[in-house]
Design a protein around this motif. Structure first.
Motif, PDB file in Angstrom:
ATOM      1  N   ASP A 237       0.801  -1.272   0.016  1.00  0.00           N
ATOM      2  CA  ASP A 237       0.060   0.009  -0.315  1.00  0.00           C
ATOM      3  C   ASP A 237       0.887   1.274   0.072  1.00  0.00           C
ATOM      4  O   ASP A 237       1.809   1.296   0.547  1.00  0.00           O
TER       5      ASP A 237
ATOM      6  N   ASP B 192       0.578   5.667   0.370  1.00  0.00           N
ATOM      7  CA  ASP B 192       0.077   6.880   0.709  1.00  0.00           C
ATOM      8  C   ASP B 192       0.640   8.145   0.051  1.00  0.00           C
ATOM      9  O   ASP B 192       1.842   8.072   0.514  1.00  0.00           O
TER      10      ASP B 192
ATOM     11  N   THR C 166      -4.204   7.177  -2.579  1.00  0.00           N
ATOM     12  CA  THR C 166      -3.876   5.952  -2.134  1.00  0.00           C
ATOM     13  C   THR C 166      -3.451   5.104  -3.366  1.00  0.00           C
ATOM     14  O   THR C 166      -4.085   5.334  -4.474  1.00  0.00           O
ATOM     15  N   TYR C 167      -2.669   4.114  -3.220  1.00  0.00           N
ATOM     16  CA  TYR C 167      -2.697   3.064  -4.214  1.00  0.00           C
ATOM     17  C   TYR C 167      -2.408   1.819  -3.582  1.00  0.00           C
ATOM     18  O   TYR C 167      -1.520   1.598  -2.857  1.00  0.00           O
ATOM     19  N   SER C 168      -2.655   0.846  -4.130  1.00  0.00           N
ATOM     20  CA  SER C 168      -2.569  -0.487  -3.482  1.00  0.00           C
ATOM     21  C   SER C 168      -2.287  -1.495  -4.616  1.00  0.00           C
ATOM     22  O   SER C 168      -2.885  -1.264  -5.743  1.00  0.00           O
TER      23      SER C 168
END
Length: 524
Positions: A75, A77, A86-88
């Motif tokens: 993850d 942020d 946000t990126y996952s």
């Protein structure tokens, strides 16, 4: 095992990314050791792969047992201008979990007598590969293995080990580690061993002082100072005579003691022997020198002897001279044998002497008679001369009996008119025979010994104790045999009646017996 994973973040936008947080979550079998969330500084824009920000996580595996691609939950942020982005994603990392340690082995010579000892080794690992291999050794007297201080990379090689604990058994093992940090266990069992021995062994060999058989036994014993590598062989060397050359017999043994048999090929004589040992570490005993370790007089020929004695003897004991010889081992002793008369049996007299010559004093225990003699010798090697046969070497007539005889004057005549008479003799001796005779006119004054005959002419009644006076005359005779036995006196009587002389031959103005002597000289 614990390992690191590095995460790199790239900013593909046109503005800076601030307050960045990257979070790496646990997965089954893998745990993050130093916190799941890491903060990153500003990430400036730039196309991939420029201007990245990165952080490293330390992970520990606990349940992953095979190599595969594992997806790690990631993850990210980013806070920029009050906005939260946000990126996952699930990024994949290929994880090979190394669970099997490498394997290794080594070999070394069974024995060594010089330093260093070469220890060849190999190692292998089917997963990540071998990183290093370490030489472990258990020294003589030690109860466990310890690292020698030597290690090497690769999968094979040779260590050169200096045996610092002196002679004895050195045990070796290799302990390897792979790239994944898996270690082999500390060795407890040797993979190879070398007995280090720098001291030469020794041996003894003993042979009989004398030997007469087909072969000479050589009894030997091997010894090696402890710690000993043990026997490889003992070989045997020989030379004949002190000036001979040492030659290998072709005989050897691998036992620590025993007996081998050498067949003499150079005939009788003195053989010198030497044993030479060699241990398993190839330390040899010194080569033969001098007269070796023992010697044997090899003798296959019997001694010889002979004896001699007087033909006639009359007293006991009487001497029997002897000589003996043996060309190789020498005479040990000589026995005197005898037999009585031609049909007698040879008998050991019980007399024995050493040396090469001497005299036996023989006592004739069977009385007067003819004794035959022979000698039988033995040499120092134990060989005997043949027992006597035939009539031996010599013979003696043992005679203690006096000869007997008789005498007659002029064949027994009653009177004589001249002092010169004939003696008629008879004498006998049952053993040695009559040899000599002598005469006297008074029983005390004797003539020389004459060879015995039956008649003695011109015995002078006035000589050897006689007188020219007329009257009764006695002539005594005595006989001796060849054994020098002397008879008693024998005698005979005769009356002497001198002739009347016709004239005064000696010119002393009278006619008497003095003239008669001259009368006899002139005419008789």
């Amino acid at each position: 095992q614990t390992f690191d994973v590095t995460v790199r973040i790239f900013n593909n936008s046109a503005i800076n990314a601030h307050d960045n947080t990257v979070t790496l979550n646990n997965i089954t079998g893998v745990s993050v050791n130093d916190g799941n969330s890491h903060s990153l500084s500003t990430i400036v824009p730039g196309p991939y792969p420029d201007n990245p920000q990165e952080t490293t996580y330390t992970l520990t595996t606990s349940g992953i047992g095979t190599a595969a691609t594992y997806w790690l939950p990631l993850d990210f942020d980013s806070h920029s201008y009050g906005e939260i982005y946000t990126y996952s994603t699930m990024y994949g990392v290929s994880i090979r979990v190394e669970t099997t340690p490498p394997t290794s082995a080594c070999s070394s010579p069974a024995y060594a007598n010089s330093s260093p000892i070469s220890v060849s080794w190999t190692a292998s690992d089917s997963q990540t590969g071998v990183k290093n291999s370490y030489l472990y050794v258990k020294q003589p007297g030690s109860g466990s293995f310890g690292w020698s201080g030597q290690f090497a990379a690769g999968t094979s090689g040779t260590f050169t080990y200096l045996p610092s604990a002196g002679n004895g058994l050195y045990e070796f093992a290799i302990r390897s580690v792979d790239v994944g940090s898996n270690w082999e266990v500390v060795p407890t069992v040797a993979e190879s061993s070398t007995f280090y021995d720098t001291v030469s062994p020794s041996s003894t060999c003993n042979t009989p002082t004398y030997d007469t058989g087909a072969s000479i036994p050589i009894t030997f014993a091997f010894s090696d100072p402890a710690p000993a590598s043990g026997i490889e062989w003992v070989d045997f060397w020989v030379k004949k005579g002190t000036s001979g050359f040492w030659t290998y017999t072709g005989l050897s043994a691998t036992s620590t003691s025993g007996t081998v048999h050498y067949t003499p090929i150079a005939g009788d004589g003195t053989y010198y022997f030497y044993s030479r040992a060699k241990d398993n570490a190839q330390n040899p005993e010194a080569n033969p020198i001098g007269d070796g370790k023992d010697s044997t007089v090899y003798d296959t020929v019997n001694p010889i002897s002979s004896c001699s004695s007087a033909k006639y003897v009359n007293s006991s004991p009487f001497p029997v001279q002897w000589t003996a010889s043996d060309a190789t081992s020498g005479v040990n002793s000589t026995l005197l044998y005898y037999k009585k008369e031609l049909g007698g049996m040879w008998t050991n007299s019980g007399l024995s002497l050493g040396d090469d010559f001497g005299t036996f004093n023989f006592i004739p225990g069977h009385g007067d008679g003819l004794y035959f003699f022979a000698t039988r010798s033995t040499d120092r090697s134990g060989r005997w001369e043949a027992t006597p046969s035939g009539n031996g070497d010599t013979a003696s007539i043992f005679d203690t009996q006096l000869p007997t005889g008789s005498i007659l004057i002029n064949s027994g005549a009653a009177q004589t008119d001249t002092p010169l008479v004939t003696l008629n003799l008879s004498a006998v001796d049952g053993l040695s025979g009559v040899e000599n005779m002598r005469f006297s006119n008074n029983g005390s004054t004797w003539s020389p010994w004459y060879n015995y005959t039956n008649v003695y002419n011109n015995w002078n009644l006035s000589a050897y104790g006689g007188t020219m006076a007329s009257g009764m005359k006695i002539v005594y005779a005595q006989f001796s045999d060849y054994s020098q036995n002397v008879s008693v006196f024998y005698g005979d009587k005769i009356t002497s009646q001198p002739l009347t002389c016709p004239q005064d031959y000696n010119g002393d103005l009278d006619v008497d017996g003095n003239d008669l002597t001259l009368f006899g000289d002139y005419f008789v």
